[in-house]
Design a protein around this motif. Sequence first.
Motif, PDB file in Angstrom:
ATOM      1  N   SER A  10      12.140 -32.229 -43.124  1.00 54.49           N
ATOM      2  CA  SER A  10      13.364 -32.040 -43.874  1.00 54.49           C
ATOM      3  C   SER A  10      14.127 -33.351 -43.986  1.00 54.49           C
ATOM      4  O   SER A  10      14.281 -34.079 -42.998  1.00 54.49           O
ATOM      5  CB  SER A  10      14.231 -30.987 -43.176  1.00 54.49           C
ATOM      6  N   HIS A  70      17.029 -27.000 -42.587  1.00 55.24           N
ATOM      7  CA  HIS A  70      16.021 -26.961 -43.642  1.00 55.24           C
ATOM      8  C   HIS A  70      16.538 -26.253 -44.895  1.00 55.24           C
ATOM      9  O   HIS A  70      15.761 -25.778 -45.710  1.00 55.24           O
ATOM     10  CB  HIS A  70      14.762 -26.262 -43.118  1.00 55.24           C
ATOM     11  N   HIS A 326       9.452 -35.810 -49.809  1.00 53.78           N
ATOM     12  CA  HIS A 326       9.614 -34.858 -48.722  1.00 53.78           C
ATOM     13  C   HIS A 326       9.194 -33.464 -49.176  1.00 53.78           C
ATOM     14  O   HIS A 326       9.285 -33.128 -50.359  1.00 53.78           O
ATOM     15  CB  HIS A 326      11.080 -34.773 -48.256  1.00 53.78           C
ATOM     16  N   TRP A 328       9.445 -29.332 -47.283  1.00 56.47           N
ATOM     17  CA  TRP A 328       9.699 -28.499 -46.106  1.00 56.47           C
ATOM     18  C   TRP A 328       9.855 -27.058 -46.559  1.00 56.47           C
ATOM     19  O   TRP A 328       9.638 -26.739 -47.730  1.00 56.47           O
ATOM     20  CB  TRP A 328      10.918 -29.012 -45.333  1.00 56.47           C
TER      21      TRP A 328
END
Length: 512
Positions: A10, A70, A326, A328
């Motif tokens: 995250s 998150h 990224h 998540w």
Amino acid sequence: MTQLPDTYESYWMETGTGPEYPALTGDLDVDVAVIGAGVAGISTAWELGRAGARVALLEADRLAAGVTGHTTAKLSAQHGLLYARLRKSFGAEGARQYAQSQQEAVDAVEQVATELGIDCELERVPAFVYMESADAVDQLRAEAEAAREAGLTASVVSDTDLPYPVAGAVRAEHQAQFHPRKYLLALVADLVGRGGVVHERTRIVSLDEGEPCRLTTEGGAQIVARDVVVATHYPVFDRALMFSRLEPHRELVVAGILPADQDPHGMYLTQERNTRSVRTAPYGEGERLLIVTGEKFKPGVGDVSERHERLAAWTEERFPDVRITHRWAAQDNTTTDGVPFVGPFHPGSRHVYVAAGFGGWGMSSGVMSGRLLCALITGGEPPWASLYDPRRLHPREAPSLLKVQGSVLKHFVGDRLRSSHVDTVDDIPPGAGALVRVGGRKCAVYRDESGATQAVSARCTHLGCLVLFNDAERAWECPCHGSRFAVDGSVLQGPAVRPLEPRPLPEGDESD
């Protein structure tokens, strides 16, 4: 094919660091014990500390590192196409109370950040709920009317700053976005400065609702408290039977660097294409971080890697200049009537309170929960307390409740009728997990890249449903109530508080 980052990390966790707090090793005696240090728990503890209470904030893992770490971090009172439904289920006054309590929470974050000098990258932006299908425009008009009646500054627009056309959108003014960990970790520091006690790596495994209440940690420490708040995302104690009224779901997130001149200047959400949520955040000179959420699914469904690739492909199609850095995932629970449970834990509760069921809108609802619970514990009662009261029951809730319980029953019974998910341990490829019948009982078996296997009980320690493997995050997940476990069986996310028991695998032929 889209190239996704190899690791799940995250952006909020990577860029919002703070001090570590020690695990609790001795006994405690406080006014209020708050279990769970996400946005709801931290907000509640801070509000109580500011009101003069002696507070202990207790977290099984790290502060603001679970769902809160998150999130997409939209701070908004516009929660999708909600207000038309609220008006129908709770009446115009219920919808107004919801809007007022949520908007006050949004405004409170800015006020507190200013008061404490918190640099949490807070930006005031409008929020949009949009549709690409022209058939949905009437639905948007009805939602805008209900939202205005509830007190939000809302309108229907046909133009946005998105780089693709929409048929229409509900635009709500005066909303916000921020860095959740930078804000919440600053609240914790202020709480400690006011005399509050904070302990990480401290899992609570039992609760005695006496006068005073008594909590026991996994390590055997005892906490005595006049009042207790259970803010563990999904309540870790089942005496309120909330597992029958909460439905877990997960959503995936991709984030990447976008030229600043392509910023869509707002927070966007559509329920089309299995949900797509778009916002940006400050990043660097001439750049923004684009954050896209979607692909909603129930824990344990599998094919998570494919879902993440689908979300990334949509992001690159709509924002061709983005460079994804990224990815998540987040998890939340939705109540059977669509309104969070915040208040007394169950009908017999006198000193135990709960905050749960935020339905993907945990930032405003978590802050609202802290304000509401502080008022209830210190003798006040905001006008919207009854709206969020967990003891409520509505006739309109029945179909959703039956649907949730039908899904649980399907997994609880149906998963046991399958002979196995694979026939033998040898069928499990490296980096994968599956259920295998070993010695007459089902085991959850993971094989790492080197070929070594690890086996644990396949029965979730919450209520006994069989776990399933998440191929992308490499975790065991309960499809009934959303508990998550690492491949070694340790608890990643409740309501389970006990790990999956290890299971031995025979040498040679490892399964029958």
